[in-house]
Motif scaffolding. Structure first.
Motif, PDB file in Angstrom:
ATOM      1  N   UNK A  44      13.676  47.525 -36.100  1.00  0.00           N
ATOM      2  CA  UNK A  44      13.121  46.358 -36.209  1.00  0.00           C
ATOM      3  C   UNK A  44      13.454  45.686 -37.575  1.00  0.00           C
ATOM      4  N   UNK A  45      13.147  46.532 -38.697  1.00  0.00           N
ATOM      5  CA  UNK A  45      13.162  46.105 -39.805  1.00  0.00           C
ATOM      6  C   UNK A  45      14.512  45.630 -40.231  1.00  0.00           C
ATOM      7  N   UNK A  46      15.606  46.594 -40.000  1.00  0.00           N
ATOM      8  CA  UNK A  46      17.054  46.682 -40.235  1.00  0.00           C
ATOM      9  C   UNK A  46      17.417  45.213 -39.538  1.00  0.00           C
ATOM     10  N   UNK A  47      17.096  44.989 -38.303  1.00  0.00           N
ATOM     11  CA  UNK A  47      17.436  43.852 -37.474  1.00  0.00           C
ATOM     12  C   UNK A  47      16.798  42.437 -38.173  1.00  0.00           C
ATOM     13  N   UNK A  48      15.686  42.497 -38.413  1.00  0.00           N
ATOM     14  CA  UNK A  48      14.929  41.425 -39.249  1.00  0.00           C
ATOM     15  C   UNK A  48      15.591  41.144 -40.639  1.00  0.00           C
ATOM     16  N   UNK A  49      15.777  42.058 -41.318  1.00  0.00           N
ATOM     17  CA  UNK A  49      16.407  41.935 -42.781  1.00  0.00           C
ATOM     18  C   UNK A  49      17.727  41.340 -42.578  1.00  0.00           C
ATOM     19  N   UNK A  50      18.718  41.587 -41.700  1.00  0.00           N
ATOM     20  CA  UNK A  50      19.845  41.066 -41.273  1.00  0.00           C
ATOM     21  C   UNK A  50      19.799  39.743 -40.831  1.00  0.00           C
ATOM     22  N   UNK A  51      18.825  39.516 -39.916  1.00  0.00           N
ATOM     23  CA  UNK A  51      18.583  38.082 -39.626  1.00  0.00           C
ATOM     24  C   UNK A  51      18.195  37.109 -40.522  1.00  0.00           C
ATOM     25  N   UNK A  54      19.567  32.740 -44.181  1.00  0.00           N
ATOM     26  CA  UNK A  54      20.110  32.544 -45.752  1.00  0.00           C
ATOM     27  C   UNK A  54      21.232  31.992 -45.845  1.00  0.00           C
ATOM     28  N   UNK A  55      22.241  32.595 -45.342  1.00  0.00           N
ATOM     29  CA  UNK A  55      23.611  32.025 -45.536  1.00  0.00           C
ATOM     30  C   UNK A  55      23.881  30.906 -44.690  1.00  0.00           C
ATOM     31  N   UNK A  56      23.357  30.521 -43.717  1.00  0.00           N
ATOM     32  CA  UNK A  56      23.575  29.588 -42.889  1.00  0.00           C
ATOM     33  C   UNK A  56      22.725  28.004 -43.284  1.00  0.00           C
ATOM     34  N   UNK A  57      21.602  28.356 -43.879  1.00  0.00           N
ATOM     35  CA  UNK A  57      20.631  27.333 -44.159  1.00  0.00           C
ATOM     36  C   UNK A  57      20.685  26.826 -45.773  1.00  0.00           C
ATOM     37  N   UNK A  58      21.117  27.782 -46.439  1.00  0.00           N
ATOM     38  CA  UNK A  58      20.886  27.475 -47.841  1.00  0.00           C
ATOM     39  C   UNK A  58      22.171  26.506 -48.313  1.00  0.00           C
ATOM     40  N   UNK A  59      21.775  25.506 -48.925  1.00  0.00           N
ATOM     41  CA  UNK A  59      22.882  24.418 -49.141  1.00  0.00           C
ATOM     42  C   UNK A  59      23.627  25.237 -50.280  1.00  0.00           C
ATOM     43  N   UNK A  82      14.380  26.868 -47.572  1.00  0.00           N
ATOM     44  CA  UNK A  82      13.649  27.941 -48.587  1.00  0.00           C
ATOM     45  C   UNK A  82      12.590  28.508 -47.872  1.00  0.00           C
ATOM     46  N   UNK A  83      11.777  27.689 -47.239  1.00  0.00           N
ATOM     47  CA  UNK A  83      10.634  28.404 -46.655  1.00  0.00           C
ATOM     48  C   UNK A  83      11.018  29.038 -45.405  1.00  0.00           C
ATOM     49  N   UNK A  84      11.931  28.735 -44.646  1.00  0.00           N
ATOM     50  CA  UNK A  84      12.320  29.380 -43.345  1.00  0.00           C
ATOM     51  C   UNK A  84      12.741  30.601 -43.665  1.00  0.00           C
ATOM     52  N   UNK A  85      13.580  30.555 -44.448  1.00  0.00           N
ATOM     53  CA  UNK A  85      14.431  32.135 -44.873  1.00  0.00           C
ATOM     54  C   UNK A  85      13.557  32.846 -45.666  1.00  0.00           C
ATOM     55  N   UNK A  86      12.386  32.623 -46.495  1.00  0.00           N
ATOM     56  CA  UNK A  86      11.712  33.237 -47.239  1.00  0.00           C
ATOM     57  C   UNK A  86      10.584  33.905 -45.860  1.00  0.00           C
ATOM     58  N   UNK A  87      10.202  33.169 -45.128  1.00  0.00           N
ATOM     59  CA  UNK A  87       9.221  33.525 -44.117  1.00  0.00           C
ATOM     60  C   UNK A  87       9.974  34.629 -43.167  1.00  0.00           C
ATOM     61  N   UNK A  88      11.148  34.485 -42.840  1.00  0.00           N
ATOM     62  CA  UNK A  88      11.967  35.443 -41.993  1.00  0.00           C
ATOM     63  C   UNK A  88      12.049  36.700 -42.744  1.00  0.00           C
ATOM     64  N   UNK A  89      12.191  36.892 -44.074  1.00  0.00           N
ATOM     65  CA  UNK A  89      12.378  37.986 -44.825  1.00  0.00           C
ATOM     66  C   UNK A  89      11.279  38.507 -44.995  1.00  0.00           C
ATOM     67  N   UNK A 147      20.266  20.647 -39.677  1.00  0.00           N
ATOM     68  CA  UNK A 147      19.842  21.834 -38.694  1.00  0.00           C
ATOM     69  C   UNK A 147      21.038  22.069 -38.118  1.00  0.00           C
ATOM     70  N   UNK A 148      21.832  21.096 -37.339  1.00  0.00           N
ATOM     71  CA  UNK A 148      22.960  21.463 -36.446  1.00  0.00           C
ATOM     72  C   UNK A 148      24.052  22.177 -36.928  1.00  0.00           C
ATOM     73  N   UNK A 149      24.207  21.821 -38.167  1.00  0.00           N
ATOM     74  CA  UNK A 149      25.179  22.435 -38.968  1.00  0.00           C
ATOM     75  C   UNK A 149      25.108  23.780 -39.271  1.00  0.00           C
ATOM     76  N   UNK A 150      23.668  23.986 -39.748  1.00  0.00           N
ATOM     77  CA  UNK A 150      23.291  25.325 -40.023  1.00  0.00           C
ATOM     78  C   UNK A 150      23.217  26.122 -38.801  1.00  0.00           C
TER      79      UNK A 150
END
Length: 362
Positions: free
Chosen positions: A341-348, A353-358, A280-287, A46-49
């Motif tokens: 809102x939609x653009x910011x959430x998609x970029x977030x 995904x780039x940070x936490x996907x191994x 994967x769960x965290x990233x999919x929920x954010x998207x 988590x800290x590395x992500x």
């Protein structure tokens, strides 16, 4: 001649001789060892992500925008002098001052102008008023609050259903997985837009009688129908992602070790498998959040969203169509907020995904 010679404790050293330089075999000091220490400090996944996420300035800016918009939607109604359903110029259901209708930004009604001339302070209508004399700024703020709330709660519903459905299917496999995935394929084959509209129309007629006299009546039948639509249709993508992760993880040694000591399937899924799928769960929920917000917006635009007088960004855009040529800013403002809102959430979500996907770690 002296510069070409190296001197050690045993005397002079000739550079072209086979004599060994004893100084090269002395033990290194603590300072020399510290200079050679290149070991990376210990860290967690988590800290590395989070560290990689903080270096993504696009995702950080998107996060700041989402936080600012959310705080504004929560805090501004606490001190704003107008409410989303207050019709200025209307008293006891009778119109006493029609000059409040369709005010331009920072304009005042006749009654407010009289108060200003009398020396009273009147708070301006920042975005003007709508056709019923309601302050448009606070309606946009409430519409943003409703859209964000629907998006976040709908994503939680999708998360819970899709996560456990996919985990059960992937863990047991075989005929259980085959049967459960065929049900997912059936839902995938349905036309989303058509089913969403049909369900919204049917539930809009059925729910009011079912929730009458219950605490759910304050939420509104239209909002509840949207949550039901999300729960019925939008969990399939989450379930497929979780299933794919579980199928690969269940063959690992730690699952075999848990089975060997008698751990139940429920314990293995909740304590061993799902925690390893958290990225994967965290990233999919954010998207999923921007998809839910966009769905709520176009349902409200079609008149199937929140019930009047409660606004949403989609209903505000729909109401603005009647005066698009005279008051085009009423359509532009909610449309810009939805896009932001939609653009910011998609970029977030992309940044997470780039940070936490191994698989994308490098």
């Amino acid at each position: 001649m002296e510069d070409n010679k190296k001197v050690n404790r045993f005397g002079s050293f000739k550079p072209f001789s086979l004599q060994l330089n004893v100084d090269s075999f002395l033990k290194a000091s603590d300072e020399e060892k510290a200079q050679q220490d290149r070991m990376r400090p210990s860290t967690t996944f988590f800290r590395d992500g989070v560290k990689r996420f903080s270096k993504n300035w696009v995702a950080m800016v998107s996060l700041v925008i989402i936080v600012v918009i959310t705080l504004c939607a929560i805090v501004i109604p606490m001190f704003w002098p107008y409410t989303y359903d207050n019709m200025s110029g209307v008293a006891q259901g009778q119109v006493v001052d029609s000059s409040y209708n369709n005010l331009a930004p920072f304009e005042y009604g006749a009654t407010e102008l009289a108060k200003i001339e009398a020396g009273e302070k009147v708070f301006p209508h920042v975005f003007g008023t709508d056709s019923h004399g309601r302050d448009y700024f606070i309606r946009v703020v409430y519409g943003t609050r409703v859209s964000l709330a629907v998006g976040f709660f709908a994503s939680i519903i999708v998360l819970i259903i899709g996560m456990f459905y996919g985990a059960i299917s992937g863990y047991f496999g075989g005929k259980v997985d085959l049967l459960m995935m065929r049900f997912v394929d059936i839902i995938y084959s349905l036309p989303d837009m058509l089913v969403i509209i049909l369900l919204s129309v049917v539930l809009k007629q059925v729910l009011p009688a079912l929730i009458e006299g219950t605490p759910l009546e304050t939420i509104g039948s239209n909002v509840i129908s949207m949550f039901i639509v999300f729960g019925l249709l939008y969990w399939v993508s989450m379930s497929r992602l979780v299933r794919g992760q579980i199928l690969s993880l269940r063959e690992q040694e730690f699952v075999l070790a848990a089975r060997s000591i008698g751990a139940s399937g429920k314990h293995i899924i909740t304590k061993h498998l799902l925690p390893n799928c958290v990225s994967v769960i965290f990233i999919s929920t954010a998207l999923q959040i921007p998809n839910a917000i966009f769905t709520e917006s176009y349902l409200s635009f079609l008149g199937l969203g929140v019930s009047a007088p409660m606004p949403s960004l989609g209903s505000l855009a729909s109401d603005a169509l009647s005066g698009i040529y005279s008051y085009s800013y009423r359509l532009i403002i909610p449309a810009v907020v939805i896009c932001l809102i939609v653009l910011s959430l998609n970029l977030l979500g992309d940044g997470l995904r780039d940070a936490f996907d191994p698989k994308l770690k490098n």
